[in-house]
Design a protein around this motif. Structure first.
Motif, PDB file in Angstrom:
ATOM      1  N   PRO A  40      10.636  -1.472  -1.003  1.00  0.00           N
ATOM      2  CA  PRO A  40       9.406  -1.707  -1.747  1.00  0.00           C
ATOM      3  C   PRO A  40       8.917  -3.141  -1.545  1.00  0.00           C
ATOM      4  O   PRO A  40       9.702  -4.073  -1.636  1.00  0.00           O
ATOM      5  N   GLY A  41       7.645  -3.291  -1.258  1.00  0.00           N
ATOM      6  CA  GLY A  41       7.061  -4.617  -1.186  1.00  0.00           C
ATOM      7  C   GLY A  41       6.882  -5.149   0.221  1.00  0.00           C
ATOM      8  O   GLY A  41       6.140  -6.093   0.429  1.00  0.00           O
ATOM      9  N   ASP A  45       5.201  -0.923   3.292  1.00  0.00           N
ATOM     10  CA  ASP A  45       5.286  -0.266   1.988  1.00  0.00           C
ATOM     11  C   ASP A  45       3.993  -0.494   1.215  1.00  0.00           C
ATOM     12  O   ASP A  45       3.412   0.433   0.645  1.00  0.00           O
ATOM     13  N   VAL A  46       3.532  -1.742   1.227  1.00  0.00           N
ATOM     14  CA  VAL A  46       2.270  -2.055   0.563  1.00  0.00           C
ATOM     15  C   VAL A  46       1.128  -1.271   1.207  1.00  0.00           C
ATOM     16  O   VAL A  46       0.239  -0.743   0.527  1.00  0.00           O
ATOM     17  N   ARG A  49       1.242   2.274  -0.029  1.00  0.00           N
ATOM     18  CA  ARG A  49       0.787   2.371  -1.415  1.00  0.00           C
ATOM     19  C   ARG A  49      -0.726   2.144  -1.522  1.00  0.00           C
ATOM     20  O   ARG A  49      -1.374   2.695  -2.404  1.00  0.00           O
ATOM     21  N   SER A  50      -1.256   1.332  -0.620  1.00  0.00           N
ATOM     22  CA  SER A  50      -2.705   1.136  -0.628  1.00  0.00           C
ATOM     23  C   SER A  50      -3.403   2.422  -0.207  1.00  0.00           C
ATOM     24  O   SER A  50      -4.396   2.835  -0.807  1.00  0.00           O
ATOM     25  N   GLN A  52      -2.179   5.379  -0.500  1.00  0.00           N
ATOM     26  CA  GLN A  52      -1.973   6.255  -1.648  1.00  0.00           C
ATOM     27  C   GLN A  52      -3.053   6.007  -2.704  1.00  0.00           C
ATOM     28  O   GLN A  52      -3.682   6.947  -3.206  1.00  0.00           O
ATOM     29  N   GLY A  53      -3.274   4.707  -2.995  1.00  0.00           N
ATOM     30  CA  GLY A  53      -4.281   4.352  -4.002  1.00  0.00           C
ATOM     31  C   GLY A  53      -5.668   4.863  -3.621  1.00  0.00           C
ATOM     32  O   GLY A  53      -6.374   5.443  -4.452  1.00  0.00           O
ATOM     33  N   LYS A  57      -7.857   7.805  -5.486  1.00  0.00           N
ATOM     34  CA  LYS A  57      -9.178   7.492  -6.014  1.00  0.00           C
ATOM     35  C   LYS A  57     -10.221   8.480  -5.495  1.00  0.00           C
ATOM     36  O   LYS A  57     -11.117   8.910  -6.213  1.00  0.00           O
ATOM     37  N   THR A  71      15.190   2.880   4.146  1.00  0.00           N
ATOM     38  CA  THR A  71      15.400   1.625   4.860  1.00  0.00           C
ATOM     39  C   THR A  71      16.612   1.717   5.782  1.00  0.00           C
ATOM     40  O   THR A  71      17.453   2.585   5.623  1.00  0.00           O
ATOM     41  N   GLY A  72      16.685   0.795   6.690  1.00  0.00           N
ATOM     42  CA  GLY A  72      17.884   0.647   7.492  1.00  0.00           C
ATOM     43  C   GLY A  72      17.612   0.730   8.980  1.00  0.00           C
ATOM     44  O   GLY A  72      16.761   1.482   9.439  1.00  0.00           O
ATOM     45  N   GLY A  74      16.126  -1.116  11.079  1.00  0.00           N
ATOM     46  CA  GLY A  74      14.796  -1.421  11.605  1.00  0.00           C
ATOM     47  C   GLY A  74      13.998  -0.175  11.917  1.00  0.00           C
ATOM     48  O   GLY A  74      13.439  -0.020  12.994  1.00  0.00           O
ATOM     49  N   PHE A 285     -10.900  -1.966   2.036  1.00  0.00           N
ATOM     50  CA  PHE A 285      -9.498  -2.345   2.263  1.00  0.00           C
ATOM     51  C   PHE A 285      -9.354  -3.039   3.617  1.00  0.00           C
ATOM     52  O   PHE A 285      -8.696  -4.078   3.731  1.00  0.00           O
ATOM     53  N   ASP A 288     -10.915  -6.567   3.270  1.00  0.00           N
ATOM     54  CA  ASP A 288     -10.125  -7.525   2.495  1.00  0.00           C
ATOM     55  C   ASP A 288      -8.909  -8.007   3.271  1.00  0.00           C
ATOM     56  O   ASP A 288      -8.483  -9.147   3.147  1.00  0.00           O
ATOM     57  N   ASN A 289      -8.306  -7.125   4.060  1.00  0.00           N
ATOM     58  CA  ASN A 289      -7.108  -7.487   4.805  1.00  0.00           C
ATOM     59  C   ASN A 289      -7.427  -8.005   6.203  1.00  0.00           C
ATOM     60  O   ASN A 289      -6.517  -8.334   6.963  1.00  0.00           O
TER      61      ASN A 289
ATOM     62  N   ALA B  43      11.334  -4.013  -6.487  1.00  0.00           N
ATOM     63  CA  ALA B  43      11.078  -2.574  -6.387  1.00  0.00           C
ATOM     64  C   ALA B  43      10.110  -2.131  -7.478  1.00  0.00           C
ATOM     65  O   ALA B  43       9.182  -1.360  -7.232  1.00  0.00           O
ATOM     66  N   ALA B  46       6.566  -3.280  -6.833  1.00  0.00           N
ATOM     67  CA  ALA B  46       5.960  -2.485  -5.756  1.00  0.00           C
ATOM     68  C   ALA B  46       5.534  -1.113  -6.262  1.00  0.00           C
ATOM     69  O   ALA B  46       4.464  -0.613  -5.908  1.00  0.00           O
ATOM     70  N   LEU B  49       2.275  -1.237  -7.992  1.00  0.00           N
ATOM     71  CA  LEU B  49       1.158  -1.815  -7.248  1.00  0.00           C
ATOM     72  C   LEU B  49      -0.093  -0.916  -7.215  1.00  0.00           C
ATOM     73  O   LEU B  49      -1.196  -1.387  -7.518  1.00  0.00           O
ATOM     74  N   PRO B  50       0.060   0.389  -6.881  1.00  0.00           N
ATOM     75  CA  PRO B  50      -1.160   1.218  -6.850  1.00  0.00           C
ATOM     76  C   PRO B  50      -1.878   1.257  -8.198  1.00  0.00           C
ATOM     77  O   PRO B  50      -3.102   1.283  -8.265  1.00  0.00           O
ATOM     78  N   LEU B  53      -4.256  -1.636  -8.924  1.00  0.00           N
ATOM     79  CA  LEU B  53      -5.496  -1.713  -8.148  1.00  0.00           C
ATOM     80  C   LEU B  53      -6.704  -1.378  -9.011  1.00  0.00           C
ATOM     81  O   LEU B  53      -7.815  -1.812  -8.738  1.00  0.00           O
ATOM     82  N   ILE B 198      24.072   2.902  12.059  1.00  0.00           N
ATOM     83  CA  ILE B 198      22.723   2.445  11.737  1.00  0.00           C
ATOM     84  C   ILE B 198      22.706   1.760  10.367  1.00  0.00           C
ATOM     85  O   ILE B 198      22.009   0.779  10.150  1.00  0.00           O
ATOM     86  N   ASP B 202      21.414  -3.601   9.073  1.00  0.00           N
ATOM     87  CA  ASP B 202      20.757  -4.614   8.237  1.00  0.00           C
ATOM     88  C   ASP B 202      21.762  -5.461   7.472  1.00  0.00           C
ATOM     89  O   ASP B 202      21.396  -6.198   6.561  1.00  0.00           O
ATOM     90  N   ILE B 333       5.154  -9.395  -2.732  1.00  0.00           N
ATOM     91  CA  ILE B 333       4.360  -8.273  -3.237  1.00  0.00           C
ATOM     92  C   ILE B 333       3.183  -8.792  -4.061  1.00  0.00           C
ATOM     93  O   ILE B 333       2.077  -8.261  -3.997  1.00  0.00           O
ATOM     94  N   ILE B 339      -4.234 -10.011  -2.320  1.00  0.00           N
ATOM     95  CA  ILE B 339      -5.124  -9.626  -1.209  1.00  0.00           C
ATOM     96  C   ILE B 339      -5.860  -8.339  -1.555  1.00  0.00           C
ATOM     97  O   ILE B 339      -7.074  -8.222  -1.368  1.00  0.00           O
ATOM     98  N   ARG B 411      21.382   4.962  -0.370  1.00  0.00           N
ATOM     99  CA  ARG B 411      22.254   5.236   0.771  1.00  0.00           C
ATOM    100  C   ARG B 411      23.658   5.544   0.281  1.00  0.00           C
ATOM    101  O   ARG B 411      24.256   4.749  -0.438  1.00  0.00           O
TER     102      ARG B 411
END
Lengths: 325, 503
Positions: A40-41, A45-46, A49-50, A52-53, A57, A71-72, A74, A285, A288-289, B43, B46, B49-50, B53, B198, B202, B333, B339, B411
């Protein structure tokens, strides 16, 4: 209304050459998952979520959307997970450039983009070359000349060896015979701080980051690394205009589905993202980015996937990374 | 004067009912995710976050920051009660916090954690308000060599975390440094010690190691001791559940030390609150008149790290708001949120949007007060957990640990690892190896390796870059002094012995 949506999708499909795949016959009937390969973050991910937003809407999908973080490795964990979910029609993932890069340099990878079903490319992230505002380098040539005269003395802050920052460094070094150091730093914050603090001489930035620093008089941009000038920085010349014939290294984000996604499901998602793409929310969007609009679906996207894989392959080899497939 | 005017304007904004409401929502959720091990503030921020908005940006950042600093309050709860660090920044709180709980002083420990969080959180906001721009400029002077020196200073804390044997503490620290090397190397893109898994690419998650060696190890050690029934005493009466005046007096310096260390470390991008908590604990022990009490339930040993990790929040907001640079996962975040709201974070953010900045600052004063009021009454409630008999409490600790590590990245591998590190923690306890140096090595190892390699790349291999820059040199001198301390004390005790024999 329904006819119009179907017509729109059909029009896109016609232009894409798959007119025989109807958009009807698939509607999500449970929670939709947007998978991202980082926690997250993080940037993607952002991004998820954008999206999604915006979709919520617009009420573009009839079900809830949930972001799933796998995750994991890479992105390798996420790619494997997507490949395992072959028949899942309610799961799509955000792809970024490392989905193209990592399978080529990690022998642990079992899945490549070719195994999956690309749905839509949504944005292209532009890049610019920046130095501190009080730097003696006024043009790209100034920097490259200095790096040529003092091999290994100039420094650039950036991400990993497989990152786009380093790709551009190799392309420029090959083109001009200059030579400078690439200092890998983990987070974007550290990279910008190293530039602003004068610990490194140059950095490849995203325009959104750079613009505010320029406005505050902290940073100067030497060149746009894209093929065309950026609307947000119309005065900054491209590398080509400054006489350096270096190919563009795109950085793309979009959505990809599990392997062998049925044509009607793919068409459904193409329709959803097309609707989003046309909305003012999405255009806002992008603005702005300071992203470049990279909307692409259908055969054009398939061609992009193939070309991009080949381009990255050449660059990674050039950058001295060992390719595994 | 300008500050007062800004603050007045800020309170006007923060006291608007909607903003007050979102501030409360933020600190409340923050406390909850802080208490739950594994699920961290980044977490949670995040996930929300939506939702933000649709909100007005000032309300949005007030709420998200509330989660951020609220989580730091809650993080100490499970550290003190269960020896399960709720956040990475509250590992150090376990050292004395859990010992206090063991001695029946869980209430005062939780109370002092809340009070010192409040004091430091407020100091952090004051500093953010007064000195943000100059301190951000100062932080930019930290390049890789300065980071290396800071990490060396942090590692030198090992001599203060050592128990009876310095050699055992050093071995433990080196094991931690080795664990830090697992994963894909940033500079060469080569996998180290991953055995082609894998999941290990990380690296090993710090929370997994901390929960394994602290909580699971503790449970195993108690099973081995065959102690049954009641393990902890919880005194009756509200009086014994709150810190007394003597505790407060003992912590005076810890509040001050933790607040300043936390803030300054927080300002540096990439350093983080875990380092701040270790350093402030080390300083506290170094200046203490009775260092031998640390690790056995010293109240200052709870106050200092808790203060540090709370004022770190104020510090971490400095580069974000004054330079547009995120220094930590959570502030990254917040940057993305700024932004998305169209605020254009950068060096001119405060100038362009003063109402947002001052509203946030004022809301942080209010939020910290809310957190104190929210957390203090919970102290007696939480302390009752320890009334549970061992055969209930230990399975609870194990369950919380497993759910906690799984919730970080979902995990299964991490659950196996936490078991493995639990066995390691048990073995270390039996053989009298301290586990705090292991964590210290793991946290600092990665950052230190990166810093030294970045420095040497900058100088083309000339090692003098590490000590020729004044800031770095100063920190290295401090490091040397700390390392030399025990040797000097050793020498002194020999000398005393010798003079006694002569006499």
């Amino acid at each position: 209304m329904k006819i119009r949506t179907a017509g729109l999708v059909a029009a896109i499909l016609v232009s894409a050459g798959v007119a025989d795949a109807p958009a009807q016959g698939f509607t999500p009937d449970r929670t939709i998952e947007f998978m991202v390969h980082s926690g997250p973050g993080a940037g993607n991910d952002v991004f998820a979520r954008s999206v999604q937003g915006v979709l919520e809407k617009l009420k573009a999908v009839p079900q809830n959307i949930q972001v799933l973080n796998k995750t994991g490795g890479g992105g390798l964990v996420a790619m494997s997970y997507l490949a395992e979910k072959k028949a899942d029609t309610h799961l799509v993932a955000v792809f970024t450039s490392i989905w193209f890069v990592n399978p080529q340099i990690r022998k642990q990878a079992k899945i490549t983009m070719d195994d999956l079903t690309p749905i839509a490319r949504l944005v292209l992230e532009p890049a610019v070359m920046a130095v501190r505002a009080d730097s003696p380098f006024k043009t790209t040539k100034d920097f490259l000349d200095a790096a040529k005269q003092n091999p290994g003395k100039m420094k650039q802050s950036g991400g990993s060896l497989a990152s786009r920052d380093n790709s551009y460094r190799f392309l420029l070094m090959k083109n001009t015979g200059a030579d400078w150091q690439f200092i890998s730093m983990k987070s974007g914050g550290e990279r910008v701080a190293a530039l602003l603090g004068g610990h490194v001489d140059m950095m490849i930035m995203e325009p959104a980051e750079a613009l505010e620093q320029i406005r505050a008089g902290k940073v100067r941009v030497l060149a746009t690394l894209m093929n065309k000038r950026l609307p947000s920085m119309p005065k900054v010349a491209t590398l080509k205009e400054q006489g350096f014939d270096v190919p563009e290294v795109p950085q793309a984000r979009g959505f990809v589905g599990p392997p062998a996604m049925p044509a009607n499901v793919r068409a459904y998602w193409e329709g959803v993202f097309t609707k989003m793409y046309k909305s003012s929310e999405w255009q806002g969007f992008l603005k702005d980015n300071l992203y470049e609009d990279g909307f692409l679906i259908g055969p054009g996207l398939n061609k992009f996937v193939a070309d991009y894989t080949a381009t990255m392959r050449g660059i990674l080899k050039e950058a001295g990374l060992k390719l595994v497939r | 004067m300008e500050v007062l005017a800004g603050l007045a304007q800020g309170f006007g904004i923060a006291l608007e009912p909607m903003n007050l409401f979102w501030c409360f929502v933020g600190v409340f959720f923050g406390t909850v995710v802080g208490v739950l091990p594994g699920l961290g503030p980044s977490a949670t921020v995040a996930l929300l976050l939506p939702l933000t908005l649709q909100m007005n940006p000032t309300a949005g950042i007030i709420m998200m920051s509330g989660i951020y600093y609220g989580a730091k309050y809650g993080g100490s709860t499970t550290s003190i009660l269960l020896n399960v660090p709720g956040e990475s920044s509250s590992v150090v709180t376990c050292l004395d916090g859990f010992e206090m709980a063991r001695k029946g002083r869980a209430g005062p420990a939780l109370g002092i954690a809340a009070i010192s969080s409040f004091i430091a959180g407020t100091v952090g906001v004051v500093l953010l308000m007064l000195i943000a721009p100059p301190i951000a400029e100062f932080a930019l002077r930290f390049g890789p060599p300065e980071y290396f020196a800071l990490m060396a200073l942090g590692l030198s804390m090992v001599v203060l975390l050592a128990g009876r044997s310095m050699i055992k503490a050093l071995l433990s620290m080196f094991a931690g440094l080795w664990l830090a090397t697992i994963g894909i190397d940033l500079f060469t893109d080569i996998a180290r010690y991953t055995f082609d898994r894998i999941e290990l690419m990380d690296g090993v998650n710090f929370v997994v190691v901390a929960i394994g060696t602290f909580a699971v190890g503790e449970v195993l050690a108690n099973l081995g001791a065959r102690s049954s029934g009641q393990n902890f005493t919880v005194p009756k009466g509200l009086r014994n559940l709150m810190p007394n005046w003597q505790d407060m007096k003992d912590c005076r310096f810890a509040f001050f030390n933790g607040s300043l260390v936390g803030f300054f470390v927080g300002v540096l991008p990439g350093a983080g609150s875990t380092i701040a908590s270790f350093v402030s604990y080390g300083i506290e022990k170094a200046v203490s008149r009775h260092p031998e009490r640390f690790g056995t339930g010293a109240v200052e040993g709870v106050a200092a790290p808790e203060a540090a990790n709370n004022s770190e929040t104020g510090g971490a907001l400095v580069p974000l708001l004054t330079l547009g640079i995120p220094g930590s996962g959570t502030t990254a975040i917040l940057l993305a949120a700024l932004i998305l709201w169209g605020l254009k974070p950068g060096p001119l953010l405060i100038q362009d949007h003063p109402q947002m900045f001052w509203g946030l600052v004022a809301s942080m004063y209010i939020g910290n007060l809310m957190l104190l009021v929210l957390n203090l009454p919970l102290v007696p409630v939480f302390a009752q957990i320890l009334r549970l008999p061992g055969y209930v409490l230990y399975p609870v600790i194990l369950g919380v640990s497993i759910v906690g590590v799984y919730s970080v990245d979902q995990r299964l591998m991490d659950v196996w690892l936490v078991g493995g590190f639990g066995l390691l923690g048990y073995a270390m306890r039996r053989l009298d190896y301290p586990s705090a140096p292991l964590i210290l090595g793991l946290v600092l190892g990665d950052l230190m390796e990166n810093a030294v390699r970045q420095s040497l790349m900058m100088s083309n291999g000339d090692i003098s870059i590490l000590y020729s820059r004044p800031l770095a040199a100063t920190m290295l001198l401090f490091t040397a002094a700390i390392l030399a301390g025990p040797m000097f004390r050793q020498f002194n005790s020999w000398r005393l012995k010798a003079t006694e024999q002569e006499a």
